[in-house]
Design an enzyme around this catalytic site. Structure first.
Site, short mmCIF file in Angstrom:
data_model
loop_
_atom_site.label_atom_id
_atom_site.label_comp_id
_atom_site.label_asym_id
_atom_site.label_seq_id
_atom_site.Cartn_x
_atom_site.Cartn_y
_atom_site.Cartn_z
N ASP A 78 -21.27 -12.75 -35.78
CA ASP A 78 -22.15 -13.65 -35.06
C ASP A 78 -23.19 -12.95 -34.21
OD1 ASP A 78 -21.78 -16.31 -35.57
OD2 ASP A 78 -19.93 -16.40 -34.41
N GLU A 87 -20.61 -31.28 -3.60
CA GLU A 87 -21.58 -30.25 -3.23
C GLU A 87 -20.97 -28.86 -3.31
OE1 GLU A 87 -24.55 -31.80 -3.01
OE2 GLU A 87 -23.18 -33.50 -3.24
N ARG A 103 -12.66 -18.76 -29.81
CA ARG A 103 -13.14 -18.58 -31.19
C ARG A 103 -13.09 -17.12 -31.63
NH1 ARG A 103 -18.14 -16.80 -31.53
NH2 ARG A 103 -18.57 -17.74 -33.55
N PRO A 108 -22.84 -21.85 -10.36
CA PRO A 108 -24.17 -21.31 -10.66
C PRO A 108 -24.59 -20.20 -9.68
CG PRO A 108 -24.35 -23.53 -9.72
CD PRO A 108 -22.89 -23.23 -9.87
C1 9WO Z 1 -25.58 -28.62 -5.85
C2 9WO Z 1 -26.83 -28.48 -5.32
C3 9WO Z 1 -27.72 -29.40 -4.84
C4 9WO Z 1 -28.94 -28.96 -4.38
C5 9WO Z 1 -29.27 -27.61 -4.41
C6 9WO Z 1 -28.36 -26.68 -4.91
C7 9WO Z 1 -27.15 -27.14 -5.36
N1 9WO Z 1 -26.15 -26.48 -5.88
C8 9WO Z 1 -25.18 -27.35 -6.16
C9 9WO Z 1 -23.95 -26.92 -6.73
O1 9WO Z 1 -23.77 -25.74 -6.95
N2 9WO Z 1 -23.05 -27.90 -6.98
C10 9WO Z 1 -21.84 -27.53 -7.62
C11 9WO Z 1 -21.54 -28.45 -8.78
C12 9WO Z 1 -20.65 -27.48 -6.75
C13 9WO Z 1 -19.52 -26.87 -7.51
C14 9WO Z 1 -19.42 -27.28 -8.99
N3 9WO Z 1 -20.65 -27.66 -9.58
C15 9WO Z 1 -21.24 -26.94 -10.58
C16 9WO Z 1 -20.80 -25.83 -11.26
N4 9WO Z 1 -22.46 -27.21 -11.01
N5 9WO Z 1 -22.82 -26.32 -11.93
C17 9WO Z 1 -21.85 -25.47 -12.11
C18 9WO Z 1 -21.98 -24.33 -12.99
C19 9WO Z 1 -20.94 -23.49 -13.25
C20 9WO Z 1 -21.14 -22.37 -14.06
N6 9WO Z 1 -22.34 -22.14 -14.60
C21 9WO Z 1 -23.38 -22.96 -14.38
C22 9WO Z 1 -23.23 -24.07 -13.57
#
Ligand code: 9WO
Length: 260
Positions: free
Chosen positions: A179, A126, A164, A99
């Site tokens: 689409d 984390e 797809r 993210p």
């Molecule tokens: C955990 C966290 C906790 C408190 C505040 C901020 C925080 N960020 C994260 C975090 O990024 N955790 C990740 C979980 C660690 C690596 C993999 N994880 C993940 C990937 N969660 N969400 C994604 C992701 C990937 C692509 N697009 C959106 C979300």
């Protein structure tokens, strides 16, 4: 660039079984059957160095949770890249799904699709030791501004959105280019869809769709797409060069809304 017919996606993940969701169902599965793409998962646990198969450890500096160690991921990435190269992908890019990146769009999906092969890295806990990210990652991609419990669902979203679009994967060779957001649909939202019965729960199918008049049907659909985009995603309406027909339809929409 595209010498390989079959796209190749490798995924480094602690949960390879999750990828059954795209390997075993629907059009992504058909794409695998037809060799439009291939998938292989690599579990960093199998590349763990110590006797306990440790892949995570406590964060330096303290704090809650665990961090994925660099070395098992490094070894798993090496294995995945080695296999890509053996399969004819010259320089496979390593994509970290996180993210902490700018959310991808339709254009970004089409850019990723230009690569013959990609290696996706899925984090858990984390996150991942920053040195591994600095040294091994070519591209960081987000699917949206929210946190998941790991990268797997995000990697599957990206793979699904790419696969797809591959030739021969959808039933109807044209429906992918028609689409939402594709050049053919001009970056607007889709029009509404209807099927049998002609009257359901007291509500009829719009008359234009029953007319058999192809031009009238297309104009109705375009107007609906414009109406929806205006109401739900006005940001998509900005900075565009409108056709004469669109301007006419937009004017009609405006007149209709004044009446209400
Ligand atoms: C955990 C966290 C906790 C408190 C505040 C901020 C925080 N960020 C994260 C975090 O990024 N955790 C990740 C979980 C660690 C690596 C993999 N994880 C993940 C990937 N969660 N969400 C994604 C992701 C990937 C692509 N697009 C959106 C979300």
């Amino acid at each position: 660039m595209n010498t390989r017919e079959t796209k190749r996606y490798d995924v480094v993940t602690l949960f390879p079984e999750m990828f059954d969701a795209i390997a075993d169902h629907g059009i992504t599965r058909r794409g695998l059957d037809e060799k439009a793409w291939e998938l292989q998962c690599w579990n960093p646990r199998e590349f763990a160095v110590n006797a306990y198969k440790t892949i995570d450890d406590r964060p330096y500096g303290g704090g809650p949770g665990m961090v994925m160690m660099a070395e098992p991921l490094n070894a798993a990435l090496d294995a995945a890249i080695k296999r890509q190269v053996a399969q004819g992908v010259a320089k496979p890019k390593v994509v970290y799904v996180t993210p902490q990146a700018k959310p991808i769009t339709d254009a970004g999906i089409r850019d990723l699709l230009k690569e013959d092969g990609l290696v996706f890295l899925c984090g858990r806990y984390e996150g991942i030791d920053e040195r591994l990210i600095q040294q091994r990652i070519d591209l960081e991609v987000s699917i949206g501004d929210y946190v998941l419990s790991g990268g797997e669902l995000a990697a599957m979203v990206l793979i699904d959105a790419m696969v797809r679009l591959l030739p021969g994967v959808l039933n109807d060779g044209n429906s992918a280019v028609e689409d939402s957001f594709s050049p053919a649909r001009d970056g607007l939202l889709d029009h509404p869809h209807y099927t049998r019965p002609e009257v359901w729960n007291g509500e009829s199918v719009p008359a234009a769709l029953m007319s058999g008049d192809h031009a009238r049907i297309e104009a109705w659909r375009r107007k609906q797409a414009l109406k929806r985009s205006l109401a739900r995603r006005p940001d998509l309406m900005q900075n565009r060069a409108w056709s004469k027909q669109d301007l006419k339809l937009l004017d009609e929409i405006q007149q209709e809304q004044k009446k209400q």
